[in-house]
Write a protein that holds these residues in place. Structure first.
Motif, PDB file in Angstrom:
ATOM      1  N   CYS B  91       5.308   2.330   2.775  1.00 61.73           N
ATOM      2  CA  CYS B  91       5.153   3.718   2.393  1.00 61.73           C
ATOM      3  C   CYS B  91       5.603   3.855   0.946  1.00 61.73           C
ATOM      4  CB  CYS B  91       6.000   4.595   3.314  1.00 61.73           C
ATOM      5  SG  CYS B  91       5.937   6.348   2.953  1.00 61.73           S
ATOM      6  N   ALA B  92       4.972   4.735   0.200  1.00 60.35           N
ATOM      7  CA  ALA B  92       5.330   4.913  -1.207  1.00 60.35           C
ATOM      8  C   ALA B  92       5.253   6.390  -1.563  1.00 60.35           C
ATOM      9  CB  ALA B  92       4.405   4.110  -2.110  1.00 60.35           C
ATOM     10  N   SER B  93       5.988   6.755  -2.599  1.00 62.52           N
ATOM     11  CA  SER B  93       5.928   8.148  -3.061  1.00 62.52           C
ATOM     12  C   SER B  93       6.083   8.188  -4.572  1.00 62.52           C
ATOM     13  CB  SER B  93       7.023   8.998  -2.406  1.00 62.52           C
ATOM     14  OG  SER B  93       8.292   8.737  -3.002  1.00 62.52           O
ATOM     15  N   ARG B  94       5.574   9.259  -5.174  1.00 61.13           N
ATOM     16  CA  ARG B  94       5.811   9.500  -6.592  1.00 61.13           C
ATOM     17  C   ARG B  94       5.656  10.986  -6.886  1.00 61.13           C
ATOM     18  NH1 ARG B  94       1.580  10.766  -9.862  1.00 61.13           N
ATOM     19  NH2 ARG B  94      -0.490   9.987  -9.396  1.00 61.13           N
ATOM     20  N   ALA B  95       6.212  11.368  -8.014  1.00 60.29           N
ATOM     21  CA  ALA B  95       6.045  12.740  -8.462  1.00 60.29           C
ATOM     22  C   ALA B  95       4.601  12.943  -8.897  1.00 60.29           C
ATOM     23  CB  ALA B  95       7.000  13.032  -9.619  1.00 60.29           C
ATOM     24  N   SER B  96       4.147  14.178  -8.843  1.00 59.64           N
ATOM     25  CA  SER B  96       2.755  14.444  -9.196  1.00 59.64           C
ATOM     26  C   SER B  96       2.535  14.472 -10.697  1.00 59.64           C
ATOM     27  CB  SER B  96       2.304  15.783  -8.610  1.00 59.64           C
ATOM     28  OG  SER B  96       3.111  16.831  -9.111  1.00 59.64           O
ATOM     29  N   GLN B  97       3.585  14.713 -11.441  1.00 55.95           N
ATOM     30  CA  GLN B  97       3.446  14.773 -12.886  1.00 55.95           C
ATOM     31  C   GLN B  97       4.576  14.001 -13.540  1.00 55.95           C
ATOM     32  OE1 GLN B  97       3.166  18.775 -14.305  1.00 55.95           O
ATOM     33  NE2 GLN B  97       1.804  19.405 -12.666  1.00 55.95           N
ATOM     34  N   GLY B  98       4.261  13.457 -14.704  1.00 57.19           N
ATOM     35  CA  GLY B  98       5.293  12.792 -15.488  1.00 57.19           C
ATOM     36  C   GLY B  98       5.808  11.545 -14.818  1.00 57.19           C
ATOM     37  N   ALA B  99       6.996  11.120 -15.176  1.00 59.75           N
ATOM     38  CA  ALA B  99       7.642   9.919 -14.633  1.00 59.75           C
ATOM     39  C   ALA B  99       6.744   8.706 -14.772  1.00 59.75           C
ATOM     40  CB  ALA B  99       8.036  10.119 -13.173  1.00 59.75           C
ATOM     41  N   PHE B 100       5.795   8.774 -15.732  1.00 53.76           N
ATOM     42  CA  PHE B 100       4.924   7.633 -15.999  1.00 53.76           C
ATOM     43  C   PHE B 100       4.303   7.089 -14.738  1.00 53.76           C
ATOM     44  CE2 PHE B 100       6.041   7.731 -20.320  1.00 53.76           C
ATOM     45  CZ  PHE B 100       7.385   7.998 -20.400  1.00 53.76           C
ATOM     46  N   TYR B 101       3.988   7.939 -13.794  1.00 51.12           N
ATOM     47  CA  TYR B 101       3.337   7.555 -12.544  1.00 51.12           C
ATOM     48  C   TYR B 101       4.121   6.490 -11.787  1.00 51.12           C
ATOM     49  CZ  TYR B 101      -0.662   9.999 -14.458  1.00 51.12           C
ATOM     50  OH  TYR B 101      -1.490  10.953 -14.973  1.00 51.12           O
ATOM     51  N   GLU B 102       5.428   6.428 -12.008  1.00 44.74           N
ATOM     52  CA  GLU B 102       6.236   5.444 -11.307  1.00 44.74           C
ATOM     53  C   GLU B 102       6.205   5.706  -9.816  1.00 44.74           C
ATOM     54  OE1 GLU B 102      10.105   4.962 -12.848  1.00 44.74           O
ATOM     55  OE2 GLU B 102      10.858   3.892 -11.088  1.00 44.74           O
ATOM     56  N   GLN B 103       5.826   4.728  -9.056  1.00 46.44           N
ATOM     57  CA  GLN B 103       5.694   4.854  -7.613  1.00 46.44           C
ATOM     58  C   GLN B 103       6.828   4.070  -6.956  1.00 46.44           C
ATOM     59  OE1 GLN B 103       1.980   5.329  -4.779  1.00 46.44           O
ATOM     60  NE2 GLN B 103       1.924   3.389  -5.836  1.00 46.44           N
ATOM     61  N   TYR B 104       7.526   4.734  -6.030  1.00 43.22           N
ATOM     62  CA  TYR B 104       8.628   4.112  -5.326  1.00 43.22           C
ATOM     63  C   TYR B 104       8.161   3.672  -3.939  1.00 43.22           C
ATOM     64  CZ  TYR B 104      11.544   6.337  -8.863  1.00 43.22           C
ATOM     65  OH  TYR B 104      12.103   6.729 -10.051  1.00 43.22           O
ATOM     66  N   PHE B 105       8.469   2.426  -3.579  1.00 43.50           N
ATOM     67  CA  PHE B 105       8.080   1.892  -2.287  1.00 43.50           C
ATOM     68  C   PHE B 105       9.276   1.822  -1.349  1.00 43.50           C
ATOM     69  CE2 PHE B 105       3.711   0.323  -2.547  1.00 43.50           C
ATOM     70  CZ  PHE B 105       3.467   0.415  -3.898  1.00 43.50           C
ATOM     71  N   GLY B 106       8.979   1.966  -0.060  1.00 45.43           N
ATOM     72  CA  GLY B 106       9.984   1.755   0.960  1.00 45.43           C
ATOM     73  C   GLY B 106      10.140   0.274   1.245  1.00 45.43           C
ATOM     74  N   PRO B 107      11.065  -0.090   2.146  1.00 38.14           N
ATOM     75  CA  PRO B 107      11.349  -1.500   2.428  1.00 38.14           C
ATOM     76  C   PRO B 107      10.323  -2.173   3.324  1.00 38.14           C
ATOM     77  CG  PRO B 107      12.749  -0.112   3.758  1.00 38.14           C
ATOM     78  CD  PRO B 107      12.006   0.809   2.839  1.00 38.14           C
ATOM     79  N   GLY B 108       9.446  -1.395   3.951  1.00 41.87           N
ATOM     80  CA  GLY B 108       8.391  -1.978   4.760  1.00 41.87           C
ATOM     81  C   GLY B 108       8.687  -2.022   6.244  1.00 41.87           C
ATOM     82  N   THR B 109       7.608  -2.032   7.039  1.00 45.77           N
ATOM     83  CA  THR B 109       7.670  -2.247   8.487  1.00 45.77           C
ATOM     84  C   THR B 109       6.767  -3.426   8.803  1.00 45.77           C
ATOM     85  OG1 THR B 109       8.069   0.085   9.053  1.00 45.77           O
ATOM     86  CG2 THR B 109       7.099  -1.316  10.753  1.00 45.77           C
ATOM     87  N   ARG B 110       7.353  -4.441   9.438  1.00 48.33           N
ATOM     88  CA  ARG B 110       6.554  -5.609   9.809  1.00 48.33           C
ATOM     89  C   ARG B 110       6.068  -5.411  11.236  1.00 48.33           C
ATOM     90  NH1 ARG B 110       5.807 -10.624   7.734  1.00 48.33           N
ATOM     91  NH2 ARG B 110       7.353 -10.176   6.113  1.00 48.33           N
ATOM     92  N   LEU B 111       4.769  -5.288  11.410  1.00 46.79           N
ATOM     93  CA  LEU B 111       4.173  -5.005  12.714  1.00 46.79           C
ATOM     94  C   LEU B 111       3.371  -6.203  13.211  1.00 46.79           C
ATOM     95  CD1 LEU B 111       3.390  -2.957  14.983  1.00 46.79           C
ATOM     96  CD2 LEU B 111       1.378  -2.412  13.607  1.00 46.79           C
ATOM     97  N   THR B 112       3.633  -6.582  14.454  1.00 45.94           N
ATOM     98  CA  THR B 112       2.862  -7.637  15.103  1.00 45.94           C
ATOM     99  C   THR B 112       2.197  -7.053  16.336  1.00 45.94           C
ATOM    100  OG1 THR B 112       4.421  -9.325  14.345  1.00 45.94           O
ATOM    101  CG2 THR B 112       2.944  -9.920  16.155  1.00 45.94           C
ATOM    102  N   VAL B 113       0.886  -7.260  16.449  1.00 47.52           N
ATOM    103  CA  VAL B 113       0.140  -6.794  17.622  1.00 47.52           C
ATOM    104  C   VAL B 113      -0.379  -8.017  18.372  1.00 47.52           C
ATOM    105  CG1 VAL B 113      -1.748  -5.367  18.479  1.00 47.52           C
ATOM    106  CG2 VAL B 113      -0.551  -4.727  16.369  1.00 47.52           C
TER     107      VAL B 113
END
Lengths: 111, 114
Positions: B91-113
């Motif tokens: 999952c990732a998030s960023r501000a809609s304006q400014g912050a040089f479009y820096e996108q922050y990511f979460g640590p992840g979920t490892r899913l096995t089916v």
């Protein structure tokens, strides 16, 4: 269709041995090119954003540059802690949000 | 700030089961997104949201559902899990304006089916 190709897929360096990673891209109107670092088992960590050809950004031993067709991530005198996968991504001019990622370069720096 | 958080960290599902991957951010970011990462492939966008109540499909949306009832939360639902959905989800998030479009990511979920 936007495309990002990173090379090499893997790079092994000795500590102190400088080198460069390449990211070539095809995009309709570049809005931004991004470099991320990803450690095993973790999410990508933002490093740089480049917006226009000729732009350069630096952070510690890393320097990112941008031309109209590619970007380079130069690593000067790397240390073992620089070992990670480095990801490149582009945002097209027509997209307000979508990033297209390359497959990454796995960098290993041996002591 | 906790940044972007994801739960669970690991999950094993059987084919046909459904589940929800949770994602939350405390940075008041308007943009949130879900990616999957598979060996030998780049991160691929599944769904994204530009604000509460607004979602849209990304590159690989089939088999996944999202909703955005608050600014903070953006859950990803697997409707009927398939082995092809075995992956690491970010999952990732960023501000809609400014912050040089820096996108922050979460640590992840490892899913096995299976």
């Amino acid at each position: 269709e936007d495309q990002v190709t990173q090379s090499p897929e893997a790079l092994r360096l000795q500590e102190g041995e400088s080198s460069s990673l390449n990211c070539s891209y095809t995009v309709s109107g570049l809005r931004g090119l991004f470099w991320y670092r990803q450690d095993p088992g973790k999410g990508p960590e933002f490093l740089f954003t480049l917006y226009s050809a000729g732009e350069e950004k630096e952070k510690e031993r890393l320097k990112a540059t941008l031309t109209k067709k590619e970007s380079f991530l130069h690593i000067t005198a790397p240390k073992p802690e620089d070992s990670a996968t480095y990801l490149c991504a582009v945002q097209a001019g027509g997209s307000n949000y979508k990033l297209t990622f390359g497959k990454g370069t796995l960098l290993t720096v041996n002591p | 700030n906790a940044g972007v958080t994801q739960t669970p960290k690991f999950q094993v599902l059987k084919t046909g089961q459904s589940m929800t991957l949770q994602c939350a951010q405390d940075m008041n970011h308007e943009y949130m997104s879900w990616y999957r990462q598979d060996p030998g492939m780049g991160l691929r966008l599944i769904h994204y949201s530009v604000g509460a109540g607004i979602t849209d499909q990304g590159e690989v949306p089939n088999g996944y559902n999202v909703s955005r009832s608050t600014t903070e939360d953006f859950p990803l639902r697997l409707l009927s899990a398939a082995p092809s959905q075995t992956s690491v989800y970010f999952c990732a998030s960023r501000a809609s304006q400014g912050a040089f479009y820096e996108q922050y990511f979460g640590p992840g979920t490892r899913l096995t089916v299976t």
